[in-house]
Scaffold this active site. Structure first.
Site, PDB file in Angstrom:
ATOM      1  CE  LYS A  69      -3.865   2.024   2.633  1.00 52.74           C
ATOM      2  NZ  LYS A  69      -4.700   1.857   3.845  1.00 52.74           N
ATOM      3  CB  SER A 144      -7.911   4.058   2.868  1.00 51.03           C
ATOM      4  OG  SER A 144      -7.067   3.398   3.774  1.00 51.03           O
ATOM      5  CB  SER A 168      -8.127   1.272   5.748  1.00 53.59           C
ATOM      6  OG  SER A 168      -8.848   2.465   5.957  1.00 53.59           O
TER       7      SER A 168
END
Lengths: 489, 499, 98
Positions: A69, A144, A168
């Site tokens: 990420k 997210s 997330s």
């Protein structure tokens, strides 16, 4: 994959290349990746191959590809946090998570898309365009960390790292039919994790199976003296727990306040079926109540923006990141203001203002101060519950993946996606989401959440391993095998 | 008609508060392992943490905690059992995170005091300065402001930033309002900072050099009409870089505020900057709207729970308080108050003590440092300590004691050492300044003098002792001043039959 | 009437150093008003006698020894700088200095 590498049937370079091929084929549709580090990845892969060839002992995950990420720093590799503010920024240092991954020989293919600065539940807030759910490209992959979960679901990578502040990792896992874990707060170092909400953020492992997730968990977790909030205790035995495949006598608590009132019907259906599977495996289901959970969402949307408003103050164009409006006639302050106006997206600005308000003098007690008290109540509810049960469970989120654009104009509706995941972050305990089926009405993945007491993350793997095995046997195959074929370009 | 200081004080009484920032002398920074060397090349002592880079995290320096606690203990404070860091949020380019990691409502030390003595019309008076809090925070980077480039119409200026200093541990010491200082406010302020500086030095926690910025003082001042029972609006004066400036700044502010009030204007709550050259203060940023710092507990750092047993250990290990130390020296040296004050005001007490510790007689040490050496220092407009080291002075004094030098010769040796000719012995060698004490050598000179002044010698033989002076003078001249005058006299008189 | 006025939002934008447009200020005022109404329910249960939690974990006295550790090189430090002059970060003029 690990076994294939170990036996020499395939090399790490071949494995990485195959994944890059896959990425080239499908990522123009999925848009999971923001940056591909072919050079670095292939170099790492080659190095691992070299060690294996020389008969050196390597970690079981050495040579296995991974998607990272884009909120974690990787030295020399662009790290944007999904924001225009950091366009082009190459950190001069590695996050501890990345250091640990490199030490194990894991091959980091590239950085994945995310809601800007981890604020969001759909990855629509990325400054670089939305990521699409491989199960249905017109739908969100969660947020997210939508890029990481989509990469897994689209077979662009077998492993991924996400970060979880209010869900997330778990919510994207739920809507993409993958596994994601938010470890106990403090068990994975935050050094190099660009901060959104410091007291809630935690990096965690993501994969398509519980066992893969467990293996990755053991690589990234551990004490780090560079992080003051890092817990100085040995990492639990996640892999062992995942392989145990026995939960006889375990007490599993269903949280009354998260039991599906108003949730999508298919979510509740699959959730209950999963409970039955646990009972069949020998667990006892007990209903527990956590009355303070009703206030969790509100507390979160005060604490997180408050901490974020402070954490994001450093983005002022002086030392790194973009700079707007510096034509020689403006003051530093003016340039700061212009840069932050352009560099930050809507959701980020909304939360910065909200957080600034909640912390401001005269309002602190009513907002931030009160939210911190709710946090105490939530911790107490969990503590009380865990005296009666070993783990707690709930659906991961109230709905399956919604359509892109469906909730982007309604912040409050968007925030409701996190109602089941947020209490976990507020208390700092562990939380896992694993697939428990497809919703009958739309054929989209449903996620099952397991919550374990702080520093007992292995319990999630123990229960998750059993549930996954039971469900897969009832389905006849893993869930991800049902994912739609993506049009190969 | 502008009021002068005394006139201002007839009508108004001042209220004083002082905030002092101390830069600790730890090896590494407050929250990271970067070096803290003064004067390093720009941006060579920086890392992701002190640069506030995305993802960086602070870890507290244990030595900084210890130093902060020792400072609090030396100032008679209580050590807070549960102390926390807080974020003070505001934007400024020299602040990498745009918040300062500091402490808010749980500072490490609270409720202390420091007694300072000043000279008043009624004799020495003691003022107790109550200390509200001692807390830890971090320093900012340094900015250089560059003037506009030539040829640019808009005269574009820019600033250059060096973050070496960012993150160096700072301890802030805040007094409560100091009441009743009246016209002595400037002296009290100076004495407080001086005493505080001495204590900090004795603790060894900082090199407390005001000129270098490792000790910074902000003076808060307000005035109100006498007997009004109210407090005026206060101003904060920064950029006070010496003890003398502390005194001047307070005095200047009192005069400025009094004159403003006299002309009907009100005092604006603001930050002012002290101007060295004029002794006046100039307006800086207005603090009319008190900045909202939005303090909240620092989530990246855990609380400090100082173990009481450890705190007690630190308390027992504190060095002798400077005031006690001074009393002890005064008693052991037998020095009157006035002379003690002279040494303290000349900032030479430590130097004299060092010299005594090297074996010199206290009275001699004092008279050399405050006498000849200070005189030469004033001539060259430098500090006495920069001319010569206590080791050299102690050596010169011991050479006089053993009779190898007379006072007169010693003065020459001193001058030679100061000029850089070498150590005392080297100068003696080089210049041939040793006392001639060899009796036979002296007798040769004495006999020569007698034969040159036979009449004078006769007078002495006849009992006119004072007449010997001329003969002694001749001997001194002949030996280039290196004879021990007393010895010469003894030998001469004996020779001439006058024991 | 929103729980938070446009002026207040403008003030907060100034505090956070964001040059917001009038449009943004209007939108935010109403959006934040809704959000604040929703989150203020925390006040209902935030009793006096409940201690606030600022850390998820109960630890204290986490420190490091006072030892110097290698820094970044100057090049690494300045690598992301939007502007530099020699070895310093170059920034627009800073107002409000002495």
């Amino acid at each position: 994959m690990s076994a294939e590498l170990a036996s020499g049937n395939v090399t790490a370079v071949e494995l990485a290349s195959a994944h890059y091929d896959r990425i080239s084929a499908v990522d123009s549709d999925v848009h999971a990746f923001l940056h591909l580090d072919r050079e670095g990845a292939l170099a790492q892969a080659a190095s691992v191959d070299g060690l294996r060839k020389a008969g050196e002992r390597v970690h079981p995950l050495a040579g296995v590809p991974l998607a990272l990420k884009d909120v974690l720093t990787q030295k020399g590799v662009p790290t944007t946090c999904g924001s225009k503010m950091l366009e082009g920024w190459r950190p001069p240092y590695d996050s501890t998570v990345v250091t640990n991954l490199k030490k194990a020989g894991v091959v980091i293919l590239g950085k994945t898309n995310m809601d800007e600065f981890a604020m969001g539940s759909s990855t629509e807030n990325s400054a670089y365009g939305a990521t699409r759910n491989p199960w249905d490209l017109s739908r969100i992959p969660g947020g997210s960390g939508g890029g990481s979960s989509a990469a897994l679901a689209a077979f662009e990578a077998p492993l991924a790292i996400g970060t979880d502040t209010g869900g997330s990792i778990r919510q994207p896992a739920a809507v993409t039919g993958t596994v994601g874990v938010k470890p106990t707060y403090g068990s994975v170092s935050r050094y190099g994790l660009v901060a959104f909400s410091s007291s809630l953020d935690q990096a965690g492992p993501c994969a398509r199976t519980v066992l893969d997730t467990a293996m990755l968990h053991e690589v990234i977790a551990g004490y780090d003296p560079k992080d003051s909030t890092s817990i100085n205790l040995p990492v639990g035995k996640m892999v062992e727990a995942a392989k145990k495949l026995d939960i006889k006598g375990m007490k599993v608590g269903v949280v009354k306040e998260l039991a599906g009132d108003g949730y999508q019907a298919g979510v509740t259906t699959r959730f209950n079926e999963a409970l039955e599977a646990l009972v069949s495996a020998g667990a006892e289901i007990i209903e527990v109540s956590a009355p303070s959970f009703e206030y969790a969402l509100a507390a979160y949307y005060l604490i997180a923006p408050s901490e974020a408003s402070s954490n994001l103050a450093r983005f002022d164009s002086m030392r790194y990141g973009i700079r707007i409006g510096d034509d020689g006639s403006r003051s530093a302050e003016e340039v700061m203001k212009m840069t932050r106006e352009v560099g930050f997206g809507k959701e980020v600005k909304r939360r910065i203002i909200l957080g600034t308000y909640a912390l401001s003098s005269g309002y602190y007690d009513a907002y931030y101060g009160s939210a911190q008290k709710v946090r105490t109540l939530i911790k107490r509810d969990y503590e009380a519950a865990f005296t009666k049960v070993d783990v707690l469970v709930s659906p991961t989120c109230p709905t399956t993946a919604f359509k892109i654009g469906e909730k982007s104009d309604d912040p409050l509706a968007m925030y409701l996606n996190d109602v089941c995941t947020i209490p976990v972050n507020l208390a700092g305990i562990g939380g896992m989401s694993l697939p428990c089926g497809l919703a009958p009405e739309d054929g989209l993945p449903v996620g099952f959440q397991i919550m374990s007491p702080a520093m007992k993350d292995e319990l999630m793997y123990q229960v998750g391993g059993v549930l996954e095995a039971a469900l897969q046997s009832s389905w006849g195959k893993p869930l991800y095998a049902s994912a739609p074929e993506l049009a190969v370009k | 008609m502008a009021l002068n200081y005394n006139q201002a004080l007839e009508k108004y009484e001042p209220t004083l508060g002082l905030e002092v920032h101390v830069e600790l002398n730890t090896n590494s920074k407050m929250f990271c392992g970067c070096a803290t060397e003064f004067g390093a090349s720009p941006n060579t002592q920086t890392c992701p943490v002190c640069l506030g880079m995305p993802g960086a995290l602070p870890v507290v320096n244990a030595k900084a905690i210890e130093s902060s606690i020792r400072i609090g203990l030396a100032l008679n404070c209580s050590i807070t059992p549960f102390s926390r860091f807080a974020r003070k949020n505001y934007f400024y380019p020299d602040m990498p995170k745009n918040f300062q990691t500091s402490q808010y409502d749980e500072p490490i030390c609270v409720n202390g005091y420091l007694d300072v003595t000043i000279d008043t019309d009624e004799g020495p008076k003691v003022y107790r300065v109550d200390i509200e809090r001692v807390h830890m925070e971090e320093d900012t980077g340094k900015s250089l402001h560059v003037g506009g480039a030539t040829g640019r119409i808009h005269g574009a200026e820019h600033s250059l930033l060096d973050y070496n200093r960012a993150g160096i541990p700072l301890v802030e010491i805040v007094t409560r309002i100091i009441p009743g200082t009246d016209k002595y406010a400037p002296e009290v302020a100076r004495a407080y900072v001086a005493e505080l500086r001495d204590i900090l030095r004795s603790l060894g926690v900082s090199d407390v050099k005001m000129e270098q910025g490792s000790l910074r003082c902000d003076a808060n001042l307000s005035i109100s009409p006498r007997n009004s029972g109210t407090l005026g609006t206060r101003s904060e004066t920064k950029n006070v870089n010496s003890l003398r400036s502390v005194e001047r700044a307070v005095r200047g502010e009192i005069i400025r505020q009094a004159n403003r009030l006299e002309s009907g204007e009100r005092i604006i709550q603001e930050t002012r900057h002290f101007q060295e050259e004029s002794g006046e203060t100039r307006s800086g940023r207005s603090k009319e709207q008190a900045e909202d710092y939005r303090y909240f507990p620092e989530p990246d750092l855990l609380p400090i729970l100082a173990d009481p047993a450890w705190v007690e250990e630190l308390r027992l290990g504190l060095p002798e308080k400077p005031s006690i130390h001074r009393k002890r020296l005064q008693e052991s040296w037998g020095v009157p108050d006035k002379e003690m004050l002279a040494m303290i005001n000349a900032e030479l007490l430590d130097t004299v003590e060092e010299t005594v510790l090297l074996g010199a007689d206290p009275t001699k040490a004092r008279s050399w440092w405050l006498g000849e050496i200070s005189r030469l220092a004033n001539e060259k407009d430098v500090l006495p300590r920069s001319l010569i080291e206590p080791t050299e002075v102690a050596e010169i004094i011991s050479l006089i004691a053993t009779g190898e030098l007379t006072d007169k010769l010693a003065r020459q040796v001193l001058e030679g050492v100061i000029s850089g000719e070498g150590t005392a012995r080297a100068v003696i060698e080089k210049r041939g300044l040793k006392v001639v004490s060899d009796d036979s050598a002296l007798m040769i000179a004495i006999e020569a003098a007698i034969s040159a002044q036979q009449e004078t010698a006769e007078r002495v033989r006849a009992g006119n002792i004072p007449a010997a002076g001329a003969l002694i003078g001749a001997v001194m001249k002949a030996t280039g001043g290196q004879a021990d005058a007393a010895k010469v006299r003894e030998l001469l008189l004996r020779h001439l039959g006058q024991e | 009437m929103s729980a938070i006025s446009r002026e207040e939002v403008a003030h907060l934008a100034r505090l956070s150093r964001i040059a917001m447009t009038d449009d943004e200020l209007d939108h935010l005022s109403s959006e934040l008003g809704l959000i604040l109404e929703s989150v203020s329910k925390v006040q209902a249960v935030a009793a006096e006698d409940i201690a606030p939690t600022s850390h998820a974990i109960e630890m204290q006295n986490v420190m490091r020894p006072d030892v110097v550790v290698p820094s970044l090189t100057t090049e690494e430090t300045l690598s992301g700088a939007p502007a530099r002059e020699d070895d310093r970060f170059k920034v627009p003029q800073i107002l409000g200095e002495e």
